[in-house]
Design an enzyme around this catalytic site. Structure first.
Site, short mmCIF file in Angstrom:
data_model
loop_
_atom_site.label_atom_id
_atom_site.label_comp_id
_atom_site.label_asym_id
_atom_site.label_seq_id
_atom_site.Cartn_x
_atom_site.Cartn_y
_atom_site.Cartn_z
N LYS A 13 0.82 -1.22 0.00
CA LYS A 13 0.00 0.00 0.00
C LYS A 13 0.86 1.28 0.00
O LYS A 13 0.60 2.19 -0.78
CB LYS A 13 -0.89 -0.06 1.25
CG LYS A 13 -1.94 0.97 1.36
CD LYS A 13 -2.96 0.55 2.42
CE LYS A 13 -2.36 -0.02 3.69
NZ LYS A 13 -1.77 0.95 4.61
N ARG A 88 -9.65 2.26 9.29
CA ARG A 88 -9.37 0.84 9.53
C ARG A 88 -10.50 0.17 10.30
O ARG A 88 -10.45 -1.04 10.53
CB ARG A 88 -8.09 0.72 10.35
CG ARG A 88 -6.82 0.38 9.56
CD ARG A 88 -5.73 0.24 10.57
NE ARG A 88 -4.49 -0.36 10.18
CZ ARG A 88 -3.44 0.29 9.67
NH1 ARG A 88 -3.53 1.56 9.37
NH2 ARG A 88 -2.31 -0.34 9.46
N ARG A 127 11.35 -6.53 4.94
CA ARG A 127 11.18 -5.07 4.81
C ARG A 127 12.19 -4.29 5.65
O ARG A 127 12.45 -4.64 6.80
CB ARG A 127 9.76 -4.71 5.25
CG ARG A 127 9.48 -3.22 5.16
CD ARG A 127 8.04 -2.91 4.91
NE ARG A 127 7.20 -3.08 6.08
CZ ARG A 127 5.90 -2.79 6.08
NH1 ARG A 127 5.33 -2.37 4.99
NH2 ARG A 127 5.20 -2.97 7.17
N ARG A 160 11.34 -2.04 11.24
CA ARG A 160 10.33 -1.42 12.12
C ARG A 160 10.02 -2.36 13.27
O ARG A 160 9.99 -3.57 13.10
CB ARG A 160 9.05 -1.16 11.31
CG ARG A 160 8.90 0.28 10.88
CD ARG A 160 7.79 0.45 9.89
NE ARG A 160 6.51 -0.08 10.35
CZ ARG A 160 5.39 0.01 9.64
NH1 ARG A 160 5.40 0.61 8.47
NH2 ARG A 160 4.27 -0.48 10.08
N ARG A 171 -1.37 -7.95 13.96
CA ARG A 171 -1.92 -6.89 13.11
C ARG A 171 -2.94 -7.47 12.13
O ARG A 171 -3.98 -6.87 11.88
CB ARG A 171 -0.80 -6.18 12.34
CG ARG A 171 0.01 -5.25 13.21
CD ARG A 171 1.41 -5.08 12.68
NE ARG A 171 1.53 -4.08 11.66
CZ ARG A 171 2.63 -3.91 10.91
NH1 ARG A 171 3.68 -4.69 11.09
NH2 ARG A 171 2.68 -2.98 10.01
P1 AMP Z 1 0.76 1.29 9.28
O1 AMP Z 1 1.98 2.12 9.04
O2 AMP Z 1 -0.42 1.76 8.45
O3 AMP Z 1 1.03 -0.19 9.11
O4 AMP Z 1 0.33 1.52 10.80
C1 AMP Z 1 1.20 1.16 11.87
C2 AMP Z 1 0.41 1.04 13.16
O5 AMP Z 1 -0.19 2.30 13.48
C3 AMP Z 1 -0.74 0.06 13.13
O6 AMP Z 1 -0.31 -1.27 13.39
C4 AMP Z 1 -1.61 0.61 14.27
O7 AMP Z 1 -1.05 0.29 15.54
C5 AMP Z 1 -1.46 2.11 14.07
N1 AMP Z 1 -2.50 2.65 13.14
C6 AMP Z 1 -2.29 3.19 11.91
N2 AMP Z 1 -3.44 3.59 11.36
C7 AMP Z 1 -4.42 3.28 12.24
C8 AMP Z 1 -5.84 3.42 12.24
N3 AMP Z 1 -6.48 3.94 11.18
N4 AMP Z 1 -6.53 2.99 13.33
C9 AMP Z 1 -5.88 2.47 14.40
N5 AMP Z 1 -4.56 2.28 14.46
C10 AMP Z 1 -3.82 2.69 13.40
#
Ligand code: AMP
Length: 213
Positions: A13, A88, A127, A160, A171
């Site tokens: 994404k 989400r 990654r 990360r 996740r």
């Molecule tokens: P990402 O970079 O999109 O994979 O997000 C990393 C982490 O941030 C996720 O595993 C969640 O802990 C938190 N996070 C990101 N976006 C959201 C969202 N829309 N709702 C809740 N938690 C989020």
């Protein structure tokens, strides 16, 4: 054009979002990036989000909706926006509808990148991310030009803290539970387009272009 981009962790994404942003002049708004920024800056929100993110758990809806609300206030999204990683959950999708109406930013399409879980795991384990500019690499599929260093700013790449098998499983469990509600919300609004996210980045991008155009 205003887009929502859905996809599990490591679905590609972020990479595809950057391509869409460059071609169509959209501003990418990523809740993951905004949260990581808050954690780095040690804001009150960052202090709450940090342990949740490390465990691969979702940050509570009201906090995430709050950071999007703040981001919309900057008023720089009139030329088009791409939401990455948001919404989400069902309540986040409903909140976004309301915020977009208030800001006169109607949604054009919701893209959902579909990738099997076995492929996601392979991608997550390879990654590497740049801690300063956020660029993302993969040891095999998209290595940096100089081993371990970001092509853009030369920073040492890192894994990360949520990019491991256990956290990914966590996740994905949250994703499996919540994302069907988000997809149903947008399918009912006739905005949802599902896209096969398997294959080389350019192949996936061609599918996205076909849908957008
Ligand atoms: P990402 O970079 O999109 O994979 O997000 C990393 C982490 O941030 C996720 O595993 C969640 O802990 C938190 N996070 C990101 N976006 C959201 C969202 N829309 N709702 C809740 N938690 C989020």
């Amino acid at each position: 054009m205003n887009l929502v981009f859905l996809g599990a962790a490591a679905s590609g994404k972020g990479t595809q979002a950057k391509k869409i942003e460059a071609e169509f002049g959209l501003v990418q708004v990523s809740t993951g990036d905004l949260l990581r920024e808050a954690v780095r800056a040690e804001t009150p929100l960052g202090r709450i989000a940090d342990p949740l993110m490390k465990q691969g758990n979702l940050v509570p809806d009201d906090l995430v909706i709050g950071i999007i609300e703040e981001r919309l206030k900057q008023g720089d999204l009139g030329g088009g926006v791409l939401f990455d990683g948001f919404p989400r959950t069902g309540p986040q999708a409903i909140a976004l509808d309301e915020m977009l109406i208030r800001n006169a930013l109607p949604l054009t399409k919701v893209l959902s990148l579909e990738v099997p879980e076995s492929v996601l795991l392979e991608r997550v384990l390879g990654r590497r991310s740049c801690p300063t500019c956020g660029a993302v690499y993969h040891l095999k599929a998209a290595p940096p030009k100089r081993e371990g260093l970001c092509d853009h700013d030369g920073a040492a790449l890192v894994v990360r803290s949520d990019d491991n098998e256990e956290k990914l499983k966590n996740r994905l469990a949250g994703f499996r539970l919540e994302i069907p509600k988000v997809k149903a919300h947008y399918a009912a609004a006739k905005l949802l387009a599902e896209i096969d996210g398997q294959g080389a980045p350019d192949v996936v991008y061609a599918r996205i272009q076909a849908v957008i155009r």
